[in-house]
Design a protein around this motif. Sequence first.
Motif, PDB file in Angstrom:
ATOM      1  N   ILE A  15       0.957  -1.089  -0.101  1.00  0.00           N
ATOM      2  CA  ILE A  15      -0.064  -0.123  -0.045  1.00  0.00           C
ATOM      3  C   ILE A  15       0.829   1.183  -0.053  1.00  0.00           C
ATOM      4  N   ASN A  16      -0.021   2.363  -0.302  1.00  0.00           N
ATOM      5  CA  ASN A  16       0.970   3.548  -0.461  1.00  0.00           C
ATOM      6  C   ASN A  16       0.971   4.280   1.240  1.00  0.00           C
ATOM      7  N   ILE A  17       2.261   4.937   1.379  1.00  0.00           N
ATOM      8  CA  ILE A  17       2.368   5.391   2.607  1.00  0.00           C
ATOM      9  C   ILE A  17       1.034   6.541   2.929  1.00  0.00           C
ATOM     10  N   GLU A  18       0.523   7.289   1.972  1.00  0.00           N
ATOM     11  CA  GLU A  18      -0.676   7.956   2.278  1.00  0.00           C
ATOM     12  C   GLU A  18      -2.039   7.123   2.713  1.00  0.00           C
ATOM     13  N   ASP A  19      -1.848   5.824   2.422  1.00  0.00           N
ATOM     14  CA  ASP A  19      -3.055   4.922   2.866  1.00  0.00           C
ATOM     15  C   ASP A  19      -2.812   4.121   4.182  1.00  0.00           C
ATOM     16  N   ILE A  20      -1.645   4.603   4.736  1.00  0.00           N
ATOM     17  CA  ILE A  20      -1.746   3.806   6.130  1.00  0.00           C
ATOM     18  C   ILE A  20      -2.238   4.390   7.299  1.00  0.00           C
ATOM     19  N   ILE A  38       5.594  -1.165   2.370  1.00  0.00           N
ATOM     20  CA  ILE A  38       4.737  -1.482   3.430  1.00  0.00           C
ATOM     21  C   ILE A  38       3.565  -2.390   2.994  1.00  0.00           C
ATOM     22  N   ILE A  39       3.538  -3.300   3.748  1.00  0.00           N
ATOM     23  CA  ILE A  39       2.474  -4.568   3.464  1.00  0.00           C
ATOM     24  C   ILE A  39       1.347  -4.423   4.653  1.00  0.00           C
ATOM     25  N   LYS A  40       0.140  -4.604   3.933  1.00  0.00           N
ATOM     26  CA  LYS A  40      -1.096  -4.726   4.840  1.00  0.00           C
ATOM     27  C   LYS A  40      -1.528  -6.101   5.036  1.00  0.00           C
ATOM     28  N   LEU A  41      -1.953  -6.763   5.812  1.00  0.00           N
ATOM     29  CA  LEU A  41      -2.259  -8.125   6.322  1.00  0.00           C
ATOM     30  C   LEU A  41      -3.649  -8.090   6.262  1.00  0.00           C
ATOM     31  N   LYS A  42      -4.197  -9.328   6.124  1.00  0.00           N
ATOM     32  CA  LYS A  42      -5.680  -9.480   6.094  1.00  0.00           C
ATOM     33  C   LYS A  42      -6.442  -8.900   7.188  1.00  0.00           C
ATOM     34  N   CYS A  43      -5.594  -8.839   8.164  1.00  0.00           N
ATOM     35  CA  CYS A  43      -6.239  -8.351   9.823  1.00  0.00           C
ATOM     36  C   CYS A  43      -6.171  -6.764   9.647  1.00  0.00           C
ATOM     37  N   ASN A  44      -5.743  -6.142   8.508  1.00  0.00           N
ATOM     38  CA  ASN A  44      -5.600  -4.709   8.259  1.00  0.00           C
ATOM     39  C   ASN A  44      -4.544  -4.262   9.014  1.00  0.00           C
ATOM     40  N   HIS A  45      -3.649  -4.910   9.665  1.00  0.00           N
ATOM     41  CA  HIS A  45      -2.438  -4.057  10.203  1.00  0.00           C
ATOM     42  C   HIS A  45      -1.270  -4.068   9.495  1.00  0.00           C
ATOM     43  N   GLU A  46      -0.549  -3.074   9.296  1.00  0.00           N
ATOM     44  CA  GLU A  46       0.648  -2.714   8.476  1.00  0.00           C
ATOM     45  C   GLU A  46       1.730  -2.737   8.792  1.00  0.00           C
ATOM     46  N   TYR A  47       2.869  -3.015   8.054  1.00  0.00           N
ATOM     47  CA  TYR A  47       4.371  -3.446   8.617  1.00  0.00           C
ATOM     48  C   TYR A  47       5.251  -2.959   7.503  1.00  0.00           C
ATOM     49  N   HIS A  48       6.572  -2.695   7.781  1.00  0.00           N
ATOM     50  CA  HIS A  48       7.400  -2.811   6.651  1.00  0.00           C
ATOM     51  C   HIS A  48       7.514  -4.161   6.262  1.00  0.00           C
TER      52      HIS A  48
END
Length: 70
Positions: A15-20, A38-48
């Motif tokens: 995802i884009n940094i603007e969407d975190i 940045i990756i967004k998991l299925k649970c909607n949490h985001e990480y490098h």
Amino acid sequence: KYKDHKMEQKLLLPINIEDIKEKKCSICLEEYNKGNNIIKLKCNHEYHKDCIKEWFNINKNCPQCRKNII
């Protein structure tokens, strides 16, 4: 490499940094910056991307909500 590819298919698209939602990665505690993967998991949490890939080498659950991801 196949294992990494299979694992990444279980993650949502980068995802884009603007969407975190959060300002920093809860694994490394560093702030997100433009150009970070940045990756967004299925649970909607985001990480490098690199942080969560390393995390999944030792644990298959989301670091925040503990939901099984892999």
